[in-house]
Write a protein that holds these residues in place. Structure first.
Motif, PDB file in Angstrom:
ATOM      1  N   ASP A   1       2.846  -0.306   5.555  1.00  0.00           N
ATOM      2  CA  ASP A   1       3.169   0.931   6.280  1.00  0.00           C
ATOM      3  C   ASP A   1       4.520   1.499   5.874  1.00  0.00           C
ATOM      4  O   ASP A   1       4.867   2.620   6.261  1.00  0.00           O
ATOM      5  N   PHE A   2       5.288   0.720   5.104  1.00  0.00           N
ATOM      6  CA  PHE A   2       6.622   1.151   4.696  1.00  0.00           C
ATOM      7  C   PHE A   2       6.770   1.220   3.173  1.00  0.00           C
ATOM      8  O   PHE A   2       7.861   1.090   2.634  1.00  0.00           O
ATOM      9  N   GLY A   3       5.655   1.397   2.488  1.00  0.00           N
ATOM     10  CA  GLY A   3       5.707   1.594   1.047  1.00  0.00           C
ATOM     11  C   GLY A   3       5.751   0.331   0.228  1.00  0.00           C
ATOM     12  O   GLY A   3       6.040   0.375  -0.973  1.00  0.00           O
ATOM     13  N   ILE A   4       5.453  -0.808   0.852  1.00  0.00           N
ATOM     14  CA  ILE A   4       5.419  -2.085   0.148  1.00  0.00           C
ATOM     15  C   ILE A   4       3.962  -2.384  -0.201  1.00  0.00           C
ATOM     16  O   ILE A   4       3.092  -2.289   0.667  1.00  0.00           O
ATOM     17  N   PRO A   5       3.649  -2.729  -1.447  1.00  0.00           N
ATOM     18  CA  PRO A   5       2.250  -2.874  -1.878  1.00  0.00           C
ATOM     19  C   PRO A   5       1.617  -4.204  -1.478  1.00  0.00           C
ATOM     20  O   PRO A   5       1.143  -4.969  -2.317  1.00  0.00           O
ATOM     21  N   GLN A   6       1.604  -4.480  -0.176  1.00  0.00           N
ATOM     22  CA  GLN A   6       1.149  -5.797   0.275  1.00  0.00           C
ATOM     23  C   GLN A   6       0.639  -5.741   1.719  1.00  0.00           C
ATOM     24  O   GLN A   6       1.256  -5.101   2.571  1.00  0.00           O
TER      25      GLN A   6
ATOM     26  N   GLY B   1       0.248   5.406   5.480  1.00  0.00           N
ATOM     27  CA  GLY B   1      -0.938   5.086   6.270  1.00  0.00           C
ATOM     28  C   GLY B   1      -1.678   6.338   6.683  1.00  0.00           C
ATOM     29  O   GLY B   1      -1.448   7.434   6.145  1.00  0.00           O
ATOM     30  N   LYS B   2      -2.555   6.220   7.640  1.00  0.00           N
ATOM     31  CA  LYS B   2      -3.380   7.332   8.088  1.00  0.00           C
ATOM     32  C   LYS B   2      -2.519   8.487   8.589  1.00  0.00           C
ATOM     33  O   LYS B   2      -1.668   8.328   9.458  1.00  0.00           O
ATOM     34  N   GLY B   3      -2.727   9.668   7.997  1.00  0.00           N
ATOM     35  CA  GLY B   3      -1.964  10.848   8.371  1.00  0.00           C
ATOM     36  C   GLY B   3      -0.584  10.915   7.747  1.00  0.00           C
ATOM     37  O   GLY B   3       0.167  11.868   7.975  1.00  0.00           O
TER      38      GLY B   3
END
Length: 362
Positions: free
Chosen positions: A170-175, A201-203
């Motif tokens: 949700d904070f731009g981390i690919p995990q 995330g959504k929206g």
């Protein structure tokens, strides 16, 4: 305007995820403790770097009498006993280490404290089917978790404690990595802490993939990959490993990076795990996997290989020049146990406004 950098002390510092997060947000690291010699060397290389400063304190936290002075204390207390993936015994000795976080808070009396743990902390000791989560949020704490929060709120002069479940992606981390973050604000200070708002995330912005984060550009070096020689195999994969899908594509987020080297996700170049069908009606029962794996040893895909520790570090968000110390297994452990630095930075940035004279995070 900040005249002097606020300071942070870190317990169970490991490879430095929370320390990096806070220093990136503008805090000065003044104390870090871990009992792992390799982790301590990693911390020294990164934060002392020959400066002559004594920041890193190696050894059992229970024997430390002086934690120095700091505005903030962080403590991602060891979570093996709380983990959904491991033994979840309430009386697990490792679960008592949050008491050391309490002791440090009582001695230092910081304005803020941060605790971080696995999602399983919420339901430790619970046997009922009651809903504790809904739509990625905590709706109820189990009795043990509730007791821990209550105890933390009563330390010293008392703290207003809030908690929230955060997903790294949700904070731009690919995990895919869900963790509970606990924040205490000392009751005698006038500040309203608010958790960071998700950016993806959504929206919002789309989740960041491993390829977009640059993981695909990191070479797969043989000496940076864990391979377990066992029996006739130069690279052994246990029945536990083979019982679930471990492969994600470059254009997806990664599975959670674990601390156990043998359970690290497969490299996206791995075409498949099995050369036989293990889906649907062909999927073995949980109790049958050990025998199934033994019987189908030759059917394990030859292309299967784990992500390297350097790739795992990048997925966690560690900078390329972070100086991990120790052998391959030790480095994987430091990486997997860490808080993603960027996630902790987001939390730290919600505390920093207090030191700029603000009365709220935003």
């Amino acid at each position: 305007m900040i005249l002097k950098k606020p300071t942070v002390a870190t317990l169970f510092a490991g490879g430095g995820g929370d320390s990096l997060g806070f220093t990136s947000a503008g805090f000065d690291l003044v104390f870090a403790n871990d009992n792992n010699p390799d982790a301590c060397e990693t911390l020294r290389s990164r934060f002392e770097n020959g400066s002559g400063k004594k920041i890193v304190h190696k050894g059992n936290v229970e024997k430390i009498k002086n934690f120095g002075n700091a505005n903030v204390i962080t403590g991602g207390f060891p979570c093996q006993g709380f983990s959904l993936a491991g033994p979840r015994e309430v009386k697990d000795k490792r679960n008592s280490l949050y008491q050391e976080l309490k002791r440090a808070i009582s001695l230092v009396n910081p304005e803020f404290f941060i605790g971080e743990n696995v999602k399983g902390l919420v339901t430790i000791g619970e046997k009922s089917k009651a809903k504790y989560f809904h739509n990625g949020k905590i709706v109820k704490l189990g009795k043990v978790a509730e007791a821990i929060i209550k105890e933390l709120s009563e330390v010293g002069k008392g703290y207003n404690v809030s908690y929230q479940l955060h997903s790294a992606k949700d904070f731009g981390i690919p995990q895919d990595r869900e963790r509970i973050i606990i924040v205490g604000v000392r009751k005698d200070i006038n500040f309203e802490f608010k958790f960071p708002k998700p950016t993806h995330g959504k929206g919002l912005k789309p989740y960041v993939t491993m390829e977009e984060f640059g993981i695909k550009d990191i070479p797969l070096k043989d000496d940076e990959v864990f391979r377990e020689a066992k029996g006739k195999r130069k690279d052994f994969f246990s029945s536990r490993y083979m019982s679930r899908n471990r492969i994600r594509k470059w254009n997806e987020t990664s599975f959670t990076i674990p601390a156990e080297a043998s359970q690290v996700p497969a490299h996206p170049s791995s075409k498949k795990m099995w050369n036989v069908d293990v889906t649907g009606e062909n999927r073995p029962k949980d109790s049958e996997w050990a025998e199934f794996r033994k019987k189908h040893e030759k059917d394990i895909s030859k292309s299967l290989v784990r992500l390297s520790w350097r790739q795992c570090a990048a997925i966690q968000g560690f900078p390329k020049d972070h100086p991990f110390s120790g052998d391959v297994v030790s480095i994987y452990k430091q990486i997997g146990n860490a808080v993603p630095p960027l996630l902790m930075q987001k939390v730290a940035e919600c505390i920093m406004p207090y030191y700029k004279g603000k009365k709220s995070s935003y």
